[in-house]
Every structure is written in C-alpha cells, then in structure tokens.
Design an enzyme around this catalytic site. Sequence first.
Site, PDB file in Angstrom:
ATOM      1  N   LYS A   1      -4.989 -10.618  22.145  1.00  0.00           N
ATOM      2  CA  LYS A   1      -4.143 -10.877  23.961  1.00  0.00           C
ATOM      3  C   LYS A   1      -4.781 -11.416  24.852  1.00  0.00           C
ATOM      4  O   LYS A   1      -5.552 -11.302  25.100  1.00  0.00           O
ATOM      5  CB  LYS A   1      -4.387  -9.725  23.974  1.00  0.00           C
ATOM      6  CG  LYS A   1      -2.816  -9.267  25.579  1.00  0.00           C
ATOM      7  CD  LYS A   1      -2.729  -8.192  25.557  1.00  0.00           C
ATOM      8  CE  LYS A   1      -1.984  -7.757  27.505  1.00  0.00           C
ATOM      9  NZ  LYS A   1      -2.041  -6.528  27.457  1.00  0.00           N
TER      10      LYS A   1
ATOM     11  N   GLY B   1       4.976 -10.082  25.854  1.00  0.00           N
ATOM     12  CA  GLY B   1       5.213  -9.353  27.097  1.00  0.00           C
ATOM     13  C   GLY B   1       5.029  -9.776  28.021  1.00  0.00           C
ATOM     14  O   GLY B   1       4.533 -11.321  28.053  1.00  0.00           O
TER      15      GLY B   1
ATOM     16  N   ASP C   1       4.008   2.441  31.532  1.00  0.00           N
ATOM     17  CA  ASP C   1       4.844   1.948  30.848  1.00  0.00           C
ATOM     18  C   ASP C   1       5.352   1.916  29.240  1.00  0.00           C
ATOM     19  O   ASP C   1       4.443   1.069  28.328  1.00  0.00           O
ATOM     20  CB  ASP C   1       3.981   0.261  30.534  1.00  0.00           C
ATOM     21  CG  ASP C   1       5.360  -0.577  30.066  1.00  0.00           C
ATOM     22  OD1 ASP C   1       6.761  -0.937  30.583  1.00  0.00           O
ATOM     23  OD2 ASP C   1       4.872  -2.069  30.276  1.00  0.00           O
TER      24      ASP C   1
ATOM     25  N   GLY D   1       3.102 -10.770  18.837  1.00  0.00           N
ATOM     26  CA  GLY D   1       4.113  -9.852  20.111  1.00  0.00           C
ATOM     27  C   GLY D   1       3.903 -10.829  21.105  1.00  0.00           C
ATOM     28  O   GLY D   1       2.594 -11.209  21.168  1.00  0.00           O
TER      29      GLY D   1
ATOM     30  N   GLY E   1       1.299 -11.583  28.163  1.00  0.00           N
ATOM     31  CA  GLY E   1       0.353 -12.579  27.106  1.00  0.00           C
ATOM     32  C   GLY E   1       1.197 -12.492  26.056  1.00  0.00           C
ATOM     33  O   GLY E   1       2.613 -11.604  26.248  1.00  0.00           O
ATOM     34  N   VAL E   2       0.827 -13.088  25.198  1.00  0.00           N
ATOM     35  CA  VAL E   2       0.983 -12.862  23.558  1.00  0.00           C
ATOM     36  C   VAL E   2      -0.069 -12.616  23.502  1.00  0.00           C
ATOM     37  O   VAL E   2      -1.316 -12.686  23.404  1.00  0.00           O
ATOM     38  CB  VAL E   2       0.685 -14.291  23.777  1.00  0.00           C
ATOM     39  CG1 VAL E   2       1.544 -14.568  22.195  1.00  0.00           C
ATOM     40  CG2 VAL E   2       1.957 -14.766  24.462  1.00  0.00           C
TER      41      VAL E   2
END
Length: 752
Positions: A489, A468, A584, A466, A471-472
């Site tokens: 991450k 955001g 978040d 995934g 980062g990945v």
Amino acid sequence: MAMLLFLLFSLKLIPISVLSQSIRNITIGSSLSAGTNNNSWMSSPNGDFAFGFIKLEQEDTNDFLLSIWYAKIPDKTIVWYANTDTPASNGSILELTSDGLVLTDPSGEQLWKTEGLDGRVSRVILNDSGNFVLMDDNFANVWETFDNPTDTLLPTQISRRESLSFFFKMMVILSMYSVNLPSGYVNDNYYSSGTFDSNASSSGTQLVFDMYGGMYILRENNEKFNLSEEIRVSTTQYYLRETLNFDGVFTLYQHPKNSNSSDGWSIVWSIPDNICTYSVHNADFVQGCAEDELSNNNTDIYDFEVLIDIDWPFSDYVLQKPFTEENCRQSCMEDCMCSVAIFRFGDSCWKKKMPLSNGRVDPGLNGSKVFMKVRKYNSSLLPPPTIVIKNRRSTLILVGSVLFGSSAFINLVLIGLICLSTSYVFVYKKKLRRVNQRDYAVETNLRCFAYEELEETTNGFDKELGRGGFGVVYEGVINIGSTTRVAVKKLNNFLLQEVEKEFKNELNVIGLTHHKNLVHVIGFCEAESERLLVFEYMSNGTLASLLFNGEKPCWKLRRQIAFGIAKGLLYLHEECTTQIIHCDIKPQNILLDDYYNARISDFGLSKLLNMNQSKTNTVIRGTKGYVAPEWFKNMPITSKVDVYSYGVLLLEIISCRRNVEVELENEEKAILTDWAYDCYKDGNLDALVENDKEALEDMKNFVKLVIIGIWCVQEDPNIRPTIRKVTQMLEGVVEVQVPPCPSPITIQYSLY
C-alpha cells in the site's frame, strides 16, 4: 482354427487362474498368526504386493504390524498398515469373518477390526494395484484399503472426501496439518492446495493419484486441478508411491522394478517444495529448519521465569496432554520455537511462540503456571565493549597528549580519523533521533523495507490491486525464505502531514493486532516523503468483488464470511490491549484469503481508544451508506459506529446487492436498510434474496441474520447491540428478539 481359439481362451483364463491361486486358501474362518515362519497371508497376482504381518524393527520388541508391502524389494517398503497404535504381540491372530477382518492379541483382546460390514463379507482379494478388498457374494466391494489410506497412496488410488486419512482434510480443498499427540490438538494447516471455489460445481470431490505419477483434485464438473508437476513415469519400469513423511512433506517416490537394492527409492516431486518456509507458521516441523541456538543442552543458555495466571490467548501452537508440570517445562526448553509454556488443569501444556500478543492477567486460569523462557547471563553472548567518551574536556586532554607525543604525519592521520569519527557520531545521533521520533507503538516484529526494494518487488508499481482515499495498493513478490506474494500500500503524498498521520496510525494499529480475521502486516517503508505498508496477499480479493460481480456466492460461504467479520470486530473492540474502532467497515475493506476467510483490512481510519475510554468526539469518518447517524449529530462516537456499519454490510451479504442503488425503478428498494425492514415487517423476505434457493432452504438462519442486521442499523446507538452481543446472536448463544423500526429518517443518513 480350433487350436487358436483354445489358445486365446486359455490366455484369457490365466489372470483368473493366478487370482484363484492367490485367494485359494483365504475363506471365511481362515486365520494367520503373528510370529509364525510365514507371516504373509497372501500376495497380489503379479507378486508385487504382500499382505500379512511385518515385525517391527525395534530391537527390544517382538511386536508386529498388520500391513501391505512391496514383496520384491528387500526392505519390504510398507504402503498400508492397520494397527500402528496397538502393535500385535507374538501369537496375535488375524481372522477373516463375515464381518470382515478381526485382529486379537494372544489373550483374545481385540486390537483392530474392519467396521460396519454386518455379515456381508464372503471373500477377499489383494489386487495388482496393492488394494486389499473385501467382497460380498455378488463380488461387490464392501471394504478396501484404498478407501482407508494411512500415510501412502498408490497409483490409480482415488480418495473421496469422506474416506481420506487423518493427515488430509478434504472439503473443497486439500490441506495438510499436524496433530499433537496424545491430545489430538490440530494445528493450523501448513499446506493447502488453494482449490476452494464458492461455485458448487467447481468443488473438489476426489483426490486422484493416476498411474503415471500425477496427482490432481477432480471437481464436480470433471475439471482437473493438478497438484503435481506434469510428469509421466513408466509404471512398467518403476514402482510408484506417494507418502506423507515424518517431516510433513508429501512426496512421490519411484523405484526401478529391475533393481534388488533397498536404496532404490528416489524423489520425483514433493509438496510443499520447501518445508522450512512452512515451519515458520507451524513449529512441529523443525528438523533441518531449526534455529541455530537449538542445542542438546538448552539449560546452559535458557532458564524460566515462573508467572501465575498470565495468558497470551492467540499465540498457541501446540497442546500436549496429558503432561506433567516437569514434562511441560522440558518440552518448552527443548523446542526452539517455544517462548512460553502454560501448565493448566493439572495435565495440559500449552506451548506458545513469538510474536506473543494480547498478554493479560486472567484470574480465571485458576493458578495456572506460566514458564517464560529467558536467556541466562553469559559473557560469551554479550556484545563487545563500547568505548564511551565521557566529556569534552577529557577528550581534549586525551587528543592533545596523543598529538604532542607523535610525529606530524601520524598527527595528521589521527586528526583525519577524529574528524571522520566525529562526523559519523553526529550522523548516527541524527539518525537515532529520527528513529526515536517515530511513533512506533508496536512490537518490533515488522520488517523495515527500503523504498528501492519495494519498487523492485512491485516491478515499478505496475500491477494495481485497488485504491482508496489515502493510497493505492499494488501486487508484489518478496523472498522471505520462499517466494511470497504481497500487497504493497503506497500512501498518497500530496498532503504529507495527513499521510504521516495516516501512516503512523495504521502502523500502530496493525502492529498491535494479531487475529485470524484481520489482515497481517509484514513490514513498512518510510523514505523521505514516501510511506508504504506491506501486507500479506489476499488471493481472493475483496468481499465487494465477490458479492456484486455476477453470480451469488453460496449461502453457506456468505454466512461464514459474516461470522468471520463479527469475530474480527469483537477482537478489535474488546480483546485488544488498546481498544480499536475501525470507522470504515465496508465490503471493499474486507479481504478474502485462500480459503475465503474474511480478513478486515485498512485500519487507516481507525480511532484508537485507551482501555479506560469508551467514547470520543471526532470529525466524520467512513464511507457513505455505512456511516452511523451519530456522526451527523455531534454525538460521542463509540464502537457502536462499527456495529452500524456491520449491520449494513450484513444485509449486503444476505442480499448480494449494494446498500444504496438510486438507479432502481422502484424507489422503495433504493436504500437497503429501509427495504430490508419493510420486507421483514411485511413478511416478504423472499424478495430480499430474489428467490435464492439456498438461503430460503435455510430459512431459520436466513431470518435470524436479517433480524440481526436490523438490530445493528438502529438509529439510536443505545438500542444497537454491542459486537459481542451480535456474535452471541450469530452463534445462537443469545436469543434474537423482534427488532423495532430502525428509524423513519434513516434515508438521509444513508445517502451521505
């Protein structure tokens, strides 16, 4: 021809004849006395199994166990037992009644009996599979040992959810966990099959041990989920048994049928394959896995500091009760896993292991004693002395005296060594400064990885889980005693300053937390411009993928997830040493573990508050649709912003739709928070779940969750409940009141 028919008919009668001989004398009223010359009451037709009393092996006892055992093996390996908690003394009586089996001691006190048979028993049989069965007049089974297993399963044995023994927990998964005696306190499971499935048709219903040594869970759709290796052991040549051993390992054993040796049992397979890797999380299994310092006399190494009314609420792993204060101290001293023991209520001993987290003074403990294990002073355990150069002047004098008192060659060697040493000191100090400059406000139980190590772990960062704004996330595999999947991450490095802030923030926040509804961080990497975090792998992905990708998950699971998220937020808001606002909360940041427990992740946008702070001002954070209105009004930001996001998320969990869907033909449904209130106000909640049968059958809880969601999305943060109040409403501790309209202008905020 007549002779042939007679022979065939005779052959068919042989098993019945043998069976009759095996049960011939066991009728209602029959009894067996422990300690007589023949303690075996009956044998199976093939003679493999026997039922009766076995004398316990302890030399100082004359007690017996009502058991089933392998009759042809010298050591009489037991496969079932009835009265392990209350051994039968010499002269105890086992009787067959119409209510089943009753075991009494010589004084007539009942030790054990079969329950709930209510006069239905008329006969008994021990069959060739080792199953001891009580039958009624119609030869129907009313009770059997296969439905009441102890520590062993036999081939062809099928165990259903409601009939599994104490060491299994079978809902839609198979779990093994330890129980602390005599308190009965259950530890977290140390093994799980991971067969949870929100689809009811895929739920597990039976645990099956087939005749060839295979073990599997049978699901409602008749699908098999194998727990063992693909094997086929010949049951004509071997006896087979699956046993949960004292060390917590569930093992399939085989024994040659033609061998008279009592040492003939050998291992075919076992789960877990390495119990030592599981003992990290469950301290009951330390035999063969214990720390090197565990010795017969730990008092030579450790002592206790005694504190009063201190607690670490989330570090318990054993409850021992009833225990005395001295028992509590001794138990912790002898347990290499135990860092702290707390003695409470006059008879309860709570043992805690590292990492100790969320420590606090708690007057509510009413004078409980805390025994904190500390190392005694011992010179043999101290590191070697370090030579310290006090100042430059004394150093020059020392060097000069050595140089002038030595040959030229030695002088050159010494000069070279001094230069190397000096450069090493400068490099070391530089590295030390860099380490000290890092803002690690965390307990140092995180592993520091090299970048190359994580690159190899993720196979060159090739499998993306995934991504955001910062980062990945990639899938990886590391070895920490066993092969373990992790999520790595990798933070974006296009803005190093922002990445650095994000990295340190996330590292600090997660390092300070420890809760079952938060994702656990394993380690980190800080290499030049690269910043990475290593998390435990969440096998069932994000809540977003569960809710929005097709078939709705079951209602019970959705409620469970909603409760878990609320509890995780309660921990962040009120139970951490440093209060944390996540900022978040959304489905993409809720991950699901092997058992579909909700785990809050991605603390990169968190805002840390000291305990004496309740609000802060900051720039807008979060994701559109989940952002509380106060972000747009230049109002102080409190933990209520997370409550707002939780309310949006709760309504998504209820309806299984996204909070904003502008493509819908019916514009009134575009904003979920507004539509949910309209449905509630108009008495049309069916539309919110689109005829979800499970939710509508649980109408009381369904309505309650909708109302809680509406309370959470109130525009005015002062009207919004705290997350503690939300949790209490979910649990039914606090009554849920009728909510007001959230806001006539919620739409413009939700579309941000």
